[in-house]
Design a protein around this motif. Sequence first.
Motif, short mmCIF file in Angstrom:
data_model
loop_
_atom_site.label_atom_id
_atom_site.label_comp_id
_atom_site.label_asym_id
_atom_site.label_seq_id
_atom_site.Cartn_x
_atom_site.Cartn_y
_atom_site.Cartn_z
N LYS A 77 28.71 38.92 -72.22
CA LYS A 77 28.31 39.86 -71.17
C LYS A 77 26.81 39.79 -70.93
N ARG A 78 26.03 39.71 -72.00
CA ARG A 78 24.57 39.66 -71.85
C ARG A 78 24.15 38.39 -71.14
N ILE A 79 24.80 37.27 -71.46
CA ILE A 79 24.48 36.01 -70.79
C ILE A 79 24.80 36.10 -69.30
N ILE A 80 25.93 36.72 -68.98
CA ILE A 80 26.34 36.86 -67.58
C ILE A 80 25.33 37.70 -66.79
N THR A 81 24.86 38.79 -67.39
CA THR A 81 23.95 39.68 -66.67
C THR A 81 22.50 39.20 -66.70
N ASP A 82 22.04 38.71 -67.86
CA ASP A 82 20.61 38.40 -68.03
C ASP A 82 20.26 36.97 -67.67
N SER A 83 21.17 36.01 -67.88
CA SER A 83 20.87 34.60 -67.61
C SER A 83 21.51 34.11 -66.32
N LEU A 84 22.79 34.45 -66.12
CA LEU A 84 23.44 34.07 -64.87
C LEU A 84 23.05 35.01 -63.74
N CYS A 85 22.60 36.23 -64.11
CA CYS A 85 22.16 37.23 -63.13
C CYS A 85 23.26 37.52 -62.10
N GLY B 144 25.55 39.37 -59.87
CA GLY B 144 25.50 40.68 -59.26
C GLY B 144 26.86 41.19 -58.84
N LYS B 145 26.91 42.47 -58.58
CA LYS B 145 28.13 43.07 -58.04
C LYS B 145 28.40 42.46 -56.67
N GLY B 146 29.66 42.14 -56.43
CA GLY B 146 30.01 41.50 -55.17
C GLY B 146 29.94 39.99 -55.20
N GLU B 147 29.40 39.41 -56.29
CA GLU B 147 29.37 37.95 -56.44
C GLU B 147 30.59 37.46 -57.20
N THR B 148 30.94 36.20 -56.97
CA THR B 148 32.09 35.59 -57.63
C THR B 148 31.62 34.56 -58.66
N LEU B 149 32.16 34.68 -59.87
CA LEU B 149 31.90 33.72 -60.94
C LEU B 149 33.09 32.77 -61.06
N LEU B 150 32.82 31.47 -60.95
CA LEU B 150 33.83 30.46 -61.22
C LEU B 150 33.52 29.86 -62.58
N VAL B 151 34.48 29.93 -63.50
CA VAL B 151 34.34 29.30 -64.80
C VAL B 151 35.09 27.97 -64.76
N VAL B 152 34.37 26.88 -64.90
CA VAL B 152 34.97 25.54 -64.95
C VAL B 152 35.00 25.12 -66.42
N LEU C 139 33.03 43.51 -67.13
CA LEU C 139 31.84 43.98 -66.41
C LEU C 139 32.17 44.43 -64.99
N GLY C 140 33.43 44.24 -64.58
CA GLY C 140 33.84 44.62 -63.24
C GLY C 140 33.51 43.59 -62.19
N ARG C 141 33.26 42.34 -62.61
CA ARG C 141 32.92 41.28 -61.67
C ARG C 141 34.16 40.46 -61.31
N THR C 142 34.12 39.84 -60.14
CA THR C 142 35.18 38.92 -59.73
C THR C 142 34.98 37.60 -60.44
N ALA C 143 36.03 37.11 -61.10
CA ALA C 143 35.92 35.85 -61.85
C ALA C 143 37.19 35.03 -61.69
N LEU C 144 37.03 33.72 -61.70
CA LEU C 144 38.12 32.76 -61.62
C LEU C 144 37.92 31.71 -62.70
N ALA D 32 31.63 29.06 -54.89
CA ALA D 32 31.33 30.18 -55.78
C ALA D 32 29.87 30.61 -55.64
N ASP D 33 29.60 31.85 -56.02
CA ASP D 33 28.21 32.30 -56.13
C ASP D 33 27.57 31.71 -57.38
N VAL D 34 28.33 31.74 -58.48
CA VAL D 34 27.87 31.16 -59.74
C VAL D 34 28.99 30.32 -60.32
N ALA D 35 28.70 29.09 -60.71
CA ALA D 35 29.66 28.23 -61.41
C ALA D 35 29.15 28.04 -62.83
N LEU D 36 29.90 28.55 -63.79
CA LEU D 36 29.57 28.40 -65.21
C LEU D 36 30.51 27.35 -65.78
N CYS D 37 29.95 26.31 -66.42
CA CYS D 37 30.74 25.14 -66.76
C CYS D 37 30.68 24.82 -68.26
#
Length: 314
Positions: free
Chosen positions: A8-16, A18-26, A45-50, A75-80
Amino acid sequence: MELIERAKRIITDSLCLGKGETLLVVTDDPTADVGFLFYRAARELGRTALVMQMPELDVAGQEPPAAVAAAMREADVALCPTAKSITHTTARIEAAKTGTRVVTMPGITMDMLRKGASCADYVRVEKRTLRLTEKLTAAKAARIEKDGHVLTLDLDGRDGIPSPGVYRERGSSGNFPSGEAYIAPVEGAGGGTTVIDGSMVGIGKLDSPLTAVIENGRLARIEGPGSDALDILFARPENGVVAELGIGTNDEAILSGIILEDEKLFGTVHIAFGTNTSFGGTNKADCHYDGIILEPTLYLDDELVIDKGVFVGE
């Protein structure tokens, strides 16, 4: 800290994110546990994620499937978190061009989230990384010295790239955990010899050093235990091109044999062979293989930046 809280801390502090953004996890089969950890953390965290899970790729730098590349662009953020790196791929480049913040985690393990580089003070890491990036951009040449070996690289006209571990801006990209400043040397220039004694993609953590001979900006030969695992670097001329010079800036990083963290080791440098089109170079290859040099001496032009593994003026 519990792993879910770390994620959660990485998502908020490093990926930044935001609410309304979509996270794609590859993710892929070997690292799916890490991928789904971040998916669960984002949902809590209440975020949209795929999540998109793919088979493990063959080598670092190989392109992911087209469907994955297409999803990354949307995606707004792609975490791979993947076993093999997709950092230096066209898929990553094109996603960043569309505004996606792309954060790659090649070789990540659960243990790497518990300790080491993931736990660093990223305010301090970011400041150090940006300072060294400016030095790389200003330099026309680099010289790496170690154990009587000297390697010179041409940096003239190339810009340094920061990977500070914090990604706020549209189209920003890099690793997590992170902490490095890097640059694409001019292709076809520079040469000498160097000792790679930390770790090497394709081998892992090194018990004995490798000696690399560079001629006209390309790997001529590499010798030492395990070097037969590096045949891909000689499969095509492009694969052996010196693609990167990097400086590790994370003072919590631990040498483990996993290049994602090893190349961030404080006071080290690394060189890579293969593709560098993703960060200002012109060489497209089948791979991107990094090798870590421990306790180096590094000059940028005539400025001593690292003296046997110690940053000058730090």
